[in-house]
Design a protein around this motif. Structure first.
Motif, short mmCIF file in Angstrom:
data_model
loop_
_atom_site.label_atom_id
_atom_site.label_comp_id
_atom_site.label_asym_id
_atom_site.label_seq_id
_atom_site.Cartn_x
_atom_site.Cartn_y
_atom_site.Cartn_z
N UNK A 110 30.19 15.03 -17.82
CA UNK A 110 29.00 15.86 -18.08
C UNK A 110 28.72 15.92 -19.58
N UNK A 111 29.74 16.11 -20.38
CA UNK A 111 29.56 16.14 -21.84
C UNK A 111 29.09 14.79 -22.36
N UNK A 112 29.73 13.72 -21.90
CA UNK A 112 29.38 12.37 -22.35
C UNK A 112 27.93 12.03 -22.03
N UNK A 113 27.49 12.25 -20.79
CA UNK A 113 26.16 11.83 -20.39
C UNK A 113 25.08 12.78 -20.89
N UNK A 114 25.42 14.05 -21.12
CA UNK A 114 24.46 14.95 -21.78
C UNK A 114 24.25 14.52 -23.23
N UNK A 115 25.36 14.18 -23.91
CA UNK A 115 25.23 13.67 -25.27
C UNK A 115 24.44 12.36 -25.27
N UNK A 116 24.72 11.50 -24.32
CA UNK A 116 24.02 10.22 -24.25
C UNK A 116 22.51 10.42 -24.13
N UNK A 117 22.11 11.37 -23.30
CA UNK A 117 20.69 11.61 -23.09
C UNK A 117 20.07 12.37 -24.26
N UNK A 118 20.67 13.52 -24.61
CA UNK A 118 20.06 14.40 -25.60
C UNK A 118 20.45 14.10 -27.05
N UNK A 119 21.52 13.33 -27.24
CA UNK A 119 21.95 13.01 -28.59
C UNK A 119 21.69 11.57 -29.01
N UNK A 120 21.42 10.70 -28.04
CA UNK A 120 21.21 9.29 -28.38
C UNK A 120 19.91 8.73 -27.80
N UNK A 121 19.75 8.77 -26.49
CA UNK A 121 18.60 8.11 -25.87
C UNK A 121 17.27 8.73 -26.30
N UNK A 122 17.13 10.03 -26.17
CA UNK A 122 15.85 10.67 -26.48
C UNK A 122 15.56 10.75 -27.99
N UNK A 123 16.52 11.17 -28.83
CA UNK A 123 16.17 11.28 -30.25
C UNK A 123 16.28 9.99 -31.06
N UNK A 124 17.05 8.99 -30.61
CA UNK A 124 17.27 7.79 -31.41
C UNK A 124 16.68 6.55 -30.75
N UNK A 125 17.12 6.25 -29.55
CA UNK A 125 16.76 5.00 -28.88
C UNK A 125 15.29 4.95 -28.50
N UNK A 126 14.80 5.99 -27.88
CA UNK A 126 13.40 6.02 -27.44
C UNK A 126 12.41 5.89 -28.60
N UNK A 127 12.55 6.67 -29.68
CA UNK A 127 11.61 6.48 -30.80
C UNK A 127 11.67 5.09 -31.43
N UNK A 128 12.86 4.54 -31.58
CA UNK A 128 12.96 3.20 -32.17
C UNK A 128 12.32 2.14 -31.28
N UNK A 129 12.52 2.29 -29.98
CA UNK A 129 11.94 1.32 -29.05
C UNK A 129 10.41 1.41 -29.07
N UNK A 130 9.86 2.61 -29.05
CA UNK A 130 8.41 2.75 -29.09
C UNK A 130 7.83 2.30 -30.43
N UNK A 131 8.54 2.57 -31.50
CA UNK A 131 8.08 2.11 -32.81
C UNK A 131 8.01 0.58 -32.85
N UNK A 132 9.03 -0.06 -32.33
CA UNK A 132 9.04 -1.52 -32.30
C UNK A 132 7.94 -2.05 -31.38
N UNK A 133 7.78 -1.44 -30.21
CA UNK A 133 6.77 -1.90 -29.25
C UNK A 133 5.37 -1.75 -29.82
N UNK A 134 5.07 -0.59 -30.40
CA UNK A 134 3.71 -0.38 -30.91
C UNK A 134 3.46 -1.13 -32.21
#
Length: 169
Positions: free
Chosen positions: A137-161
């Motif tokens: 639970x700790x690992x996957x909450x961190x993965x979602x709220x600490x990595x995917x949403x604040x880091x990975x998602x913005x970088x991916x959209x920045x590259x795509x756009x």
């Protein structure tokens, strides 16, 4: 996934887009290996031990998490090799992580309820199940709220756009 890739986020180039963090990111490789160990291999071992000891409640609680993680790994492979655009490839882990958190909460609830009832199984198994559920639970909450949403998602959209604007110009 196919509908979103054709309608909302079409692929902008005929060649596959490179990964957001590159191929040789050592920290990301270590993080993925740790997540595979904690999120996939240890719960599978827990399920197999539950089969041997007859812990049907533990198996029933841990199985949805393992199934969702296996499905995520499969669909990530399909999205990478299926020539899908970067936003669609990001959609897969975000969606599966969001859903998996609910299964992990239910797994933890089941493990806590087992201790509240007259548990006839091995006490060590009870503690291992609770520990695995909490760590996941700790690992996957961190993965979602600490990595995917604040880091990975913005970088991916920045590259795509940024690619999208290069194509239009």
């Amino acid at each position: 996934m196919l509908f979103i890739s054709k309608v909302a986020f079409p692929s902008l180039s005929p060649t596959p887009e490179p990964p957001v963090f590159g191929h040789n990111n050592k920290i990301l490789s270590l993080y993925v290996s740790l997540a595979a160990l904690v999120g996939l291999f240890l719960p599978i071992a827990y399920i197999f031990e539950g089969i041997l000891t007859g812990d049907k409640e533990g198996i029933k609680a841990a199985s949805p998490h393992v199934f969702l993680l296996g499905s995520q790994v499969f669909l990530e492979g399909v999205s990478v090799h299926g020539d899908f655009s970067l936003p669609v490839r990001v959609f897969v882990p975000v969606l599966y992580n969001s859903r998996r958190i609910f299964t992990l909460v239910e797994w933890l609830r089941t493990e806590i309820r087992k201790g509240d009832e007259d548990f006839g199984g091995i006490v060590r198994r009870l503690h291992v199940g609770r520990g695995l559920a909490i760590i996941n639970l700790v690992l996957w909450c961190y993965n979602l709220f600490g990595f995917l949403l604040p880091v990975y998602l913005p970088r991916a959209f920045k590259r795509y756009y940024s690619e999208h604007h290069k194509v239009k110009d």
